[in-house]
Design an enzyme around this catalytic site. Structure first.
Site, mmCIF file in Angstrom:
data_model
loop_
_atom_site.group_PDB
_atom_site.id
_atom_site.type_symbol
_atom_site.label_atom_id
_atom_site.label_comp_id
_atom_site.label_asym_id
_atom_site.label_seq_id
_atom_site.Cartn_x
_atom_site.Cartn_y
_atom_site.Cartn_z
ATOM 1 N N GLN A 105 2.345 -6.080 -3.278
ATOM 2 C CA GLN A 105 2.602 -6.103 -1.834
ATOM 3 C C GLN A 105 3.911 -5.344 -1.542
ATOM 4 O O GLN A 105 4.375 -4.590 -2.378
ATOM 5 C CB GLN A 105 2.644 -7.540 -1.282
ATOM 6 C CG GLN A 105 1.302 -8.236 -1.245
ATOM 7 C CD GLN A 105 0.908 -8.919 -2.537
ATOM 8 O OE1 GLN A 105 1.723 -9.566 -3.166
ATOM 9 N NE2 GLN A 105 -0.326 -8.793 -2.928
ATOM 10 N N ASP A 150 0.812 -1.220 0.000
ATOM 11 C CA ASP A 150 0.000 0.000 0.000
ATOM 12 C C ASP A 150 0.846 1.271 0.000
ATOM 13 O O ASP A 150 0.419 2.305 0.507
ATOM 14 C CB ASP A 150 -0.964 0.038 1.216
ATOM 15 C CG ASP A 150 -1.731 -1.246 1.362
ATOM 16 O OD1 ASP A 150 -2.249 -1.723 0.344
ATOM 17 O OD2 ASP A 150 -1.805 -1.785 2.485
ATOM 18 N N GLY A 153 -4.370 -4.604 -4.393
ATOM 19 C CA GLY A 153 -5.467 -3.771 -4.888
ATOM 20 C C GLY A 153 -5.035 -2.343 -4.990
ATOM 21 O O GLY A 153 -4.351 -1.841 -4.105
ATOM 22 N N HIS A 154 -5.359 -1.696 -6.081
ATOM 23 C CA HIS A 154 -5.166 -0.257 -6.118
ATOM 24 C C HIS A 154 -6.197 0.420 -6.996
ATOM 25 O O HIS A 154 -6.798 -0.189 -7.872
ATOM 26 C CB HIS A 154 -3.735 0.130 -6.492
ATOM 27 C CG HIS A 154 -3.269 -0.442 -7.781
ATOM 28 N ND1 HIS A 154 -2.478 -1.552 -7.850
ATOM 29 C CD2 HIS A 154 -3.474 -0.045 -9.041
ATOM 30 C CE1 HIS A 154 -2.229 -1.823 -9.106
ATOM 31 N NE2 HIS A 154 -2.818 -0.923 -9.857
ATOM 32 N N LYS A 166 2.237 2.191 -5.055
ATOM 33 C CA LYS A 166 2.847 1.675 -6.297
ATOM 34 C C LYS A 166 1.920 1.901 -7.493
ATOM 35 O O LYS A 166 2.384 2.157 -8.593
ATOM 36 C CB LYS A 166 3.147 0.168 -6.172
ATOM 37 C CG LYS A 166 4.171 -0.173 -5.107
ATOM 38 C CD LYS A 166 4.407 -1.653 -5.013
ATOM 39 C CE LYS A 166 3.218 -2.447 -4.505
ATOM 40 N NZ LYS A 166 2.807 -2.160 -3.128
HETATM 41 P P1 IMP Z 1 -2.403 -12.779 2.181
HETATM 42 O O1 IMP Z 1 -1.512 -12.208 1.124
HETATM 43 O O2 IMP Z 1 -3.858 -12.595 1.881
HETATM 44 O O3 IMP Z 1 -2.039 -14.185 2.520
HETATM 45 O O4 IMP Z 1 -2.166 -11.937 3.523
HETATM 46 C C1 IMP Z 1 -0.940 -12.009 4.271
HETATM 47 C C2 IMP Z 1 -0.572 -10.637 4.817
HETATM 48 O O5 IMP Z 1 -0.219 -9.786 3.732
HETATM 49 C C3 IMP Z 1 -1.701 -9.923 5.563
HETATM 50 O O6 IMP Z 1 -1.145 -9.146 6.604
HETATM 51 C C4 IMP Z 1 -2.292 -9.004 4.504
HETATM 52 O O7 IMP Z 1 -2.928 -7.892 5.080
HETATM 53 C C5 IMP Z 1 -1.024 -8.605 3.766
HETATM 54 N N1 IMP Z 1 -1.249 -8.221 2.385
HETATM 55 C C6 IMP Z 1 -1.453 -9.025 1.310
HETATM 56 N N2 IMP Z 1 -1.574 -8.313 0.185
HETATM 57 C C7 IMP Z 1 -1.433 -7.037 0.538
HETATM 58 C C8 IMP Z 1 -1.421 -5.797 -0.191
HETATM 59 O O8 IMP Z 1 -1.550 -5.773 -1.426
HETATM 60 N N3 IMP Z 1 -1.234 -4.663 0.535
HETATM 61 C C9 IMP Z 1 -1.035 -4.682 1.889
HETATM 62 N N4 IMP Z 1 -1.026 -5.801 2.610
HETATM 63 C C10 IMP Z 1 -1.219 -6.965 1.944
#
Ligand code: IMP
Length: 431
Positions: A219, A13, A40-41, A16
């Site tokens: 991420q 977040d 997501g953006h 990017k």
């Molecule tokens: P997962 O990717 O859904 O398995 O989540 C694992 C961790 O990564 C959690 O803390 C999510 O909130 C974080 N996370 C996954 N994708 C994103 C992203 O695009 N932005 C911010 N945090 C993310």
């Protein structure tokens, strides 16, 4: 021709999406290498707001070619919804969007298992099934896009579903999923996605010789499966090195741009050393003013001060050459701004980032306090327009991170971007 990788230097977040959007204008190709619809953006173009999870936002530029690489995991229903969003705004993407047949497919049992496991594990995942899908891939139980279209699809799924239903029932007391319904649903998806499957690896290999390629990281570095704040991480490689691996591209990155917020945020659980105290939170812009509510999950993000120990660490992990500093304007109203320059751990000052999350939970940040600028930066058009306190803040970040800031973002609009060096305007991205 050169490639530029866009890497988040914190916990995701960082903004990017805006940088990818800005740079996509001059890129012929934009590729996503890892992750899935956990990312997501939002991009606003010609007054229309688009939400992207997997499709590179560069698709909004009519001549750009966009790729979803073999290292990603694809939830077909979510991808088709993104496609529908584009169609509803008359954005054509046929022959411009290419999906690697190597990408793994997210199934409903992945989403279910993600949700059920996280209830006790407490990672705070996005519940999109990302971790279970990558786990199946590593466990050689996954189905790839190519498998979805293959003759053996039903047999393959039947075998996997037996094991998944066993897990659902025995571990979680959840009713089993129906094979026939699942197989037919995914056959329908396969039909709709078939024309987008392409030899992405070969296409990018050829493109590399002729045109600029933008490599879109998803991420942030501290969510990297290996080097992030384990176990509070995502399940893919989010560092720059993960991008070529996820695209089958060879180690071909000419410039790595690290995207970092002027403060720190994190969504989900896990350590955040510079997290604001309740008193500091009361003085900080709220989640709506600061636009710090997750696009994918709607969760409010946690806030922290800029952490230079963390930034220097993630800069090294991705070999970052230049910085893009985002959301400077959010700090506009503050009297004082803090920067964490080192940590105190077990009574000793250190600038090393601990491996253990429990140690990261114990560190006390050592702060420097800088004067705030108490005026709006949102209208600034060049670095000279920024108040001197804001420039001092940027200089200190450059010093502590030992890397130059190439651009500063002072708002969500494309025009709210200050370019500090000509790198992004020049034809050549080598740095
Ligand atoms: P997962 O990717 O859904 O398995 O989540 C694992 C961790 O990564 C959690 O803390 C999510 O909130 C974080 N996370 C996954 N994708 C994103 C992203 O695009 N932005 C911010 N945090 C993310």
């Amino acid at each position: 021709m050169p490639t530029m990788a866009i890497i988040g230097m914190q916990w995701g977040d960082e903004g990017k999406g805006k940088i990818v959007d800005l740079l996509s204008e001059s890129a012929a190709h934009i590729a996503r290498a890892q992750g899935g619809n956990n990312a997501g953006h939002t991009v606003v173009a010609k007054g229309v707001e688009y939400r992207f999870h997997l499709i590179p936002s560069g698709i909004l530029y009519p001549s750009a070619k966009c790729y979803i690489g073999g290292g990603t995991v694809i939830d077909p229903a979510s991808l088709l919804a993104e496609m529908d969003q584009l169609r509803s705004h008359n954005i054509s993407f046929e022959h411009r969007l290419f999906i690697s047949s190597y990408a793994h497919v997210v199934f409903p049992y992945h989403r279910l298992l993600d949700e059920l496991a996280d209830r006790s594990q407490g990672i705070g995942t996005t519940k999109k099934g990302i971790g279970p899908c990558y786990a199946d891939k590593a466990n050689r139980l996954g189905l790839r896009m190519a498998d979805l279209l293959s003759k053996g699809f039903r047999n393959h799924l039947k075998e996997v579903l037996k094991r998944k239903n066993f897990e659902l029932e025995k571990l979680y007391g959840h009713p089993p999923l129906d094979f026939e319904a699942l197989a037919s649903e995914y056959e329908r998806y396969a039909q709709k996605l078939a024309s987008f499957l392409a030899p992405v690896e070969e296409m990018l290999y050829k493109a590399l010789k002729k045109e600029k390629i933008l490599l879109e990281g998803a991420q942030g570095t501290l969510l990297d499966l290996t080097f992030g704040t384990y176990p509070f991480v995502t399940s893919s490689s989010t560092i720059a090195g993960g991008i070529p691996a996820g695209l089958g591209l060879g180690p071909a990155i000419d410039c790595t741009l690290g995207v970092v917020k002027a403060y720190t945020t994190r969504v989900g659980n896990g350590p955040l050393p510079t997290e604001l105290s309740p008193e500091e939170m009361a003085r900080f812009p709220d989640h709506i003013q600061s636009r710090e509510i997750g696009v994918t999950t709607g969760r409010k993000r946690r806030f922290g001060w800029f952490d230079a120990v963390l930034a220097a660490h993630t800069l090294r992990l991705s070999g970052i050459n230049r910085l893009a500093l985002m959301k400077l304007d959010i700090l506009d109203g503050l009297d004082e701004i803090r920067i964490c320059k080192s940590y105190l751990l077990h009574g000793k000052e250190t600038s090393s980032f601990p491996v253990l999350s429990e140690e990261l939970l114990q560190v006390s940040p050592v702060y420097e306090t800088l004067r705030g600028w108490k005026s709006s930066t949102k209208e600034a058009k060049s670095i000279e327009d920024l108040p001197k306190e804001a420039r001092a803040y940027l200089s200190r970040i450059e010093e502590l991170c030992a890397a130059p800031i190439s651009l500063v973002s002072v708002g969500p609009g494309r025009e709210q971007t200050l370019f500090l060096d000509p790198l992004f305007k020049e034809a050549d991205w080598r740095c």
